[in-house]
Scaffold this motif. Structure first.
Motif, PDB file in Angstrom:
ATOM      1  N   MET A 725      16.541   6.821 -24.099  1.00 40.73           N
ATOM      2  CA  MET A 725      17.947   6.519 -24.399  1.00 40.73           C
ATOM      3  C   MET A 725      18.452   7.535 -25.420  1.00 40.73           C
ATOM      4  O   MET A 725      17.688   8.021 -26.254  1.00 40.73           O
ATOM      5  N   MET A 726      19.746   7.831 -25.337  1.00 44.13           N
ATOM      6  CA  MET A 726      20.394   8.717 -26.314  1.00 44.13           C
ATOM      7  C   MET A 726      21.428   7.896 -27.093  1.00 44.13           C
ATOM      8  O   MET A 726      22.142   7.079 -26.510  1.00 44.13           O
ATOM      9  N   ASP A 727      21.498   8.165 -28.400  1.00 44.42           N
ATOM     10  CA  ASP A 727      22.581   7.542 -29.153  1.00 44.42           C
ATOM     11  C   ASP A 727      23.844   8.374 -28.964  1.00 44.42           C
ATOM     12  O   ASP A 727      23.810   9.483 -28.421  1.00 44.42           O
ATOM     13  N   PRO A 728      25.031   7.873 -29.381  1.00 42.98           N
ATOM     14  CA  PRO A 728      26.298   8.592 -29.118  1.00 42.98           C
ATOM     15  C   PRO A 728      26.318  10.022 -29.644  1.00 42.98           C
ATOM     16  O   PRO A 728      26.848  10.914 -28.980  1.00 42.98           O
ATOM     17  N   ASP A 729      25.743  10.280 -30.826  1.00 40.48           N
ATOM     18  CA  ASP A 729      25.759  11.649 -31.370  1.00 40.48           C
ATOM     19  C   ASP A 729      24.949  12.587 -30.489  1.00 40.48           C
ATOM     20  O   ASP A 729      25.363  13.733 -30.215  1.00 40.48           O
ATOM     21  N   ASP A 730      23.751  12.145 -30.030  1.00 37.92           N
ATOM     22  CA  ASP A 730      22.935  12.985 -29.137  1.00 37.92           C
ATOM     23  C   ASP A 730      23.652  13.205 -27.809  1.00 37.92           C
ATOM     24  O   ASP A 730      23.614  14.316 -27.240  1.00 37.92           O
ATOM     25  N   PHE A 731      24.318  12.165 -27.300  1.00 34.35           N
ATOM     26  CA  PHE A 731      25.046  12.299 -26.031  1.00 34.35           C
ATOM     27  C   PHE A 731      26.197  13.304 -26.163  1.00 34.35           C
ATOM     28  O   PHE A 731      26.422  14.117 -25.273  1.00 34.35           O
TER      29      PHE A 731
END
Length: 847
Positions: A725-731
């Motif tokens: 899973m990616m958090d919003p900043d990584d996305f």
């Protein structure tokens, strides 16, 4: 005639009339007077001269006034009026009527909107100012609408226009002060009655009823003012009444609170306190509410008076809000003082009751202790007693003397309590003093008798010292040995709970140590019993009669022998219990090791499989089908491994049945293994489902394996936590690296697509769905609409026949069952709306 009557209806107010319009208005005087009456304004002073230029000047003043009201006078000059031009004069009068009688009424089209009040009446439909009025019903309806008491409309007939018109004319002239300007016969017999005449006559009704409405409005205003005044007066009366009642309640309550007459008993004072609490809980709260409501009513009244421009309300003397507040403050001060007095008095009575009860208790204890003491001290039992009995009597007497000295404090306490009760004015002090005096007298007598008995006992004390010394030695040695045997018996019968071999081995070691002390204990028993044998030997030698009772202890030689036999009997029983527990703990240890051996294999195996599945899910080396094949193989291996979990469950059940709750040989519990196993099953199923969805997405969207691998590589690179899973900043960073130009609004829109549940993370499946939507070409609602339009030959609707002709039967039936009927114009029956259907297919509306 109509214009003349209209003019006279207004000139009557100025005390004049006209006979002929063109003649009477030629000098301009009555014309100016008419304008002043109907406008309510003053015109310039007229010229009284009779010359032609005087008349023209007066008429010009009238015409200038008309023009000042925004009226354009076309081709109407003062000279024509002065010369008696009938057409020009009538045109001017009609202009005045339009401006001052009709313009004030809202006009819509050719008739007044005010006349819409006649719409509900039977046979009345006002559409113009000529034919609509011929049958007289419209005039009668207009009168009945405003004055239903003047006309019984239900008795009128449409086929009696003459009767209806004359009724309206007569009622208007008699009750509404509207002159009869029209002739009923002319209206009925004329195909199209004169429109201006009827309009002029109807306008008189408007102004007549407008005055009535103004009167009604004025009456309503007066009623409103009076209602406000009455409401205010009611609030004033309520305030005065509530204030009087509240002040009267305060006046009655304060004397009750100021009554400080103390009661003699605690029960009576507690009743006073309960009455006070009842006052606080029951009687005062409603008065607090009344006081609050009184202040609210006062403020509300003052606000209403201020808003209605009335003078402020001034309550009667002594009933101001401040007066009530001061009275309430005085009440609370008295109330506080009363409560403090109550509590102080209750504490005093409580102290008195406590002291009295303490006095009685100590007296009872003392009297109970002294009971029989006089008789005991007066006995002469020592005269025929043996040596042991004499020594025992002497020791008992010494003990009694010690006890007597100890009770000296109690006697002093009794005297002190009696003195304090007298100082605090106890109500039953007489009884207290009498009892105290009796105790003091008795105490002095006991002291005298005690000294006499001591002297008697000391005279014979030394006669039996030898035997007495032996009794004493026996008692000293028997007591600790007896205590040791009691402790040994308690330890030998003590229950134990152990959970390991080490713990039971520790108990066995302690038991062996105890058994090692038995020889020394047996020596102590023999020595103690030897003292008793020596006493018997001395008695037999010197012929002393023994009573058989040791005066220094209740322990007998038989007691020592019986307890020693009991200890020897319990030792082998304890050995047996310990050995049985050793066998049980060895069995439990085997179960622990058996469970740990399996758990230490299964736990790492589950973790390894979890990691391998995770690696397979992120592996981009092979195709999706290869990943699916690998995952299916993993799934089958996991299913085949289930038997090991079941076997471990069986071992866990055996451990629980044996009450084994810990296991030092493994860090894995059955709960850990269960959770890991369930996570493994969930992970393999979810991973297989993700790969299946990726295959479906690839096939449905036309995405190549290389593109999927590229998406996977990007996702893996920015999945910093390696949890899939990616958090919003990584996305965001991932999208920017792929060339997206993102603003806050655009990124927020994308997040709603990939994280619709607002979990705060982006899964790989959501990432794949988003990227495929961005890269693949998909059908849209507009494209489907365009396709339907082709089938429908460019029409905005489509027929059932066209659908069955162009589509397969199953798809045609689907469309027919879900398309709504077309509601536009020019369509044949049964036409269907394919536009709303296409929108609904893509979620833009409801099917």
């Amino acid at each position: 005639m109509t214009f003349t009557a209209w003019c006279n209806s207004h000139l009557r107010k100025a005390g004049t009339q006209i006979e002929n319009i063109e003649e009477d208005f030629r000098n301009g005087l009555k014309l100016m007077l008419l304008l002043e009456v109907i406008s309510g304004e003053r015109l310039p002073k007229p010229d009284k001269g009779k010359m032609r230029f005087h008349k023209i000047a007066n008429v010009n003043k009238a015409l200038d006034f008309i023009c000042s009201k925004g009226v354009k006078l076309v081709s109407i000059g003062a000279e024509e009026i002065v010369d008696g031009n009938v057409k020009m004069t009538l045109g001017m009068i009609w202009t005045i009527i339009l401006r001052f009688a009709i313009q004030d009424i809202s006009v819509e089209g050719e008739h007044f909107s005010w006349l819409g009040k006649t719409a509900p009446y039977r046979n009345v439909n006002v559409q113009n100012f000529h034919i609509s009025w011929k049958d007289g019903l419209a005039l009668c309806a207009l009168i009945h609408r405003h004055r239903p008491d003047l006309i019984d409309y239900s008795k009128l007939r449409k086929d009696d226009p003459m009767g209806n018109l004359n009724t309206a004319f007569e009622v208007a002239e008699k009750y509404l002060d509207i002159p009869k300007m029209l002739d009923a016969e002319d209206i009925v017999n004329t195909p199209k009655p004169d429109e201006k005449a009827i309009m002029t006559y109807v306008s008189c009704f408007y102004h007549a009823f407008a005055g009535a409405e103004q009167a009604e409005t004025a009456a309503k205003r007066i009623c409103k003012v009076l209602a406000v005044n009455q409401e205010n007066e009611k609030l004033m009366e309520e305030y005065e009444k509530l204030a009087s009642e509240l002040l009267e309640w305060i006046r009655r309550t304060i004397p009750w609170l100021e009554n400080r007459v103390a009661e003699q008993t605690m029960r009576a004072m507690q009743q006073k306190l309960e009455d006070f609490r009842d006052y606080r809980r029951v009687h005062k709260p409603p008065k607090v509410q009344e006081k609050c409501q009184l202040e609210i009513n006062f403020n509300t009244l003052q606000t209403k008076l201020r808003l209605s421009n009335r003078p402020a309300f001034m309550p009667s003397e002594g009933k101001m809000v401040s007066d009530i507040a001061n009275a309430w403050k005085g009440l609370e001060q008295v109330e506080k003082g009363y409560e403090e007095w109550l509590l102080t008095e209750i504490r005093r009575l409580e102290r008195l009751d406590h002291l009295a009860e303490k006095f009685k208790q100590k007296c009872s204890l003392h009297e109970s202790w002294t009971s029989g003491k006089v008789e005991l001290l007066s006995m002469k039992d020592y005269e025929s007693a043996s040596l042991m009995e004499i020594r025992a009597l002497m020791r008992k007497h010494e003990a009694f003397e010690s006890d007597l000295a100890a009770h000296q404090d109690r006697v002093e306490q009794i005297a002190a309590i009696a003195q304090e009760l007298n100082e605090l004015d106890y109500h039953d002090a007489v009884t207290i003093n009498a009892r105290c005096q009796g105790i003091c007298d008795q105490w002095d007598n006991l002291g005298t008798l005690t000294q006499k008995r001591r002297d008697s006992l000391e005279r014979v004390e030394k006669l039996w010292e030898t035997i007495d010394q032996l009794y004493l030695e026996f008692a000293k040695r028997a007591a600790p040995f007896n205590n040791w045997m009691d402790g040994a018996m308690e330890d030998l019968q003590d229950m134990f709970i152990v959970h390991s071999i080490e713990e039971i081995q520790s108990l066995i070691t302690a038991h062996d140590q105890f058994k090692a002390t038995l020889p020394e204990a047996d020596k102590e028993r023999i020595a103690t019993m030897g003292i008793q044998n020596e006493i018997v030997k001395i008695a037999q030698t010197y012929g002393i009669k023994l009573s058989g009772v040791n005066p220094y202890t209740n322990l007998s030689p038989q007691d020592i022998t019986d307890k020693w036999d009991a200890v020897k009997h319990l030792v082998p029983l304890r050995d047996q219990m310990l050995q049985e527990e050793v066998a049980r703990q060895q069995s439990n240890e085997r179960l622990r090791r058996q469970f740990a051996a399996q758990a230490n294999i299964i736990g790492p195996w589950i973790q390894t499989k979890m990691e391998e599945i995770s690696h397979v899910s992120v592996d981009i080396a092979g195709s999706l089908e290869e990943q699916m094949s690998n995952l299916k193989q993993y799934e089958q291996n996991i299913i085949n491994y289930k038997c090991n979990i079941d076997k471990l469950e069986g071992d866990h059940q055996l451990s629980q049945e044996s009450l084994i709750f810990d296991n030092k040989h493994t860090n894995y519990t059955m709960e850990h293994v269960r959770v890991g196993w369930e996570q493994l099953l969930t992970t393999i199923a979810r991973t297989i489902n993700e790969v299946e969805n990726q295959i479906l997405t690839r096939d449905a969207k036309g995405i190549s394996q290389e593109q999927l691998n590229e998406f996977r590589a990007s996702f893996n690179h920015f999945d910093r936590k390696r949890n899939g899973m990616m958090d919003p900043d990584d996305f965001r960073a991932c999208l920017i690296s792929m060339g997206y130009d993102l603003g806050e609004v655009e990124f927020a829109r994308i997040m709603t697509l990939v994280d619709s549940n607002n979990t705060g993370v982006v899964t790989f499946q959501a990432f794949i769905d988003f990227m495929t939507r961005e890269t693949a070409e998909t059908d849209t609602a507009d494209q489907v609409m365009a396709s339907f339009k082709i089938l429908a030959s460019d029409k905005t609707y489509i027929t059932v026949e066209e659908l069955r002709r162009e589509l397969p039967p199953e798809q045609a039936d689907y469309c027919i069952s879900r398309m709504t009927s077309y509601i536009g114009s020019g369509a044949p029956p049964g036409a269907l709306d394919y536009i709303s259907f296409s929108s609904a297919l893509y979620g833009e509306s409801d099917l």
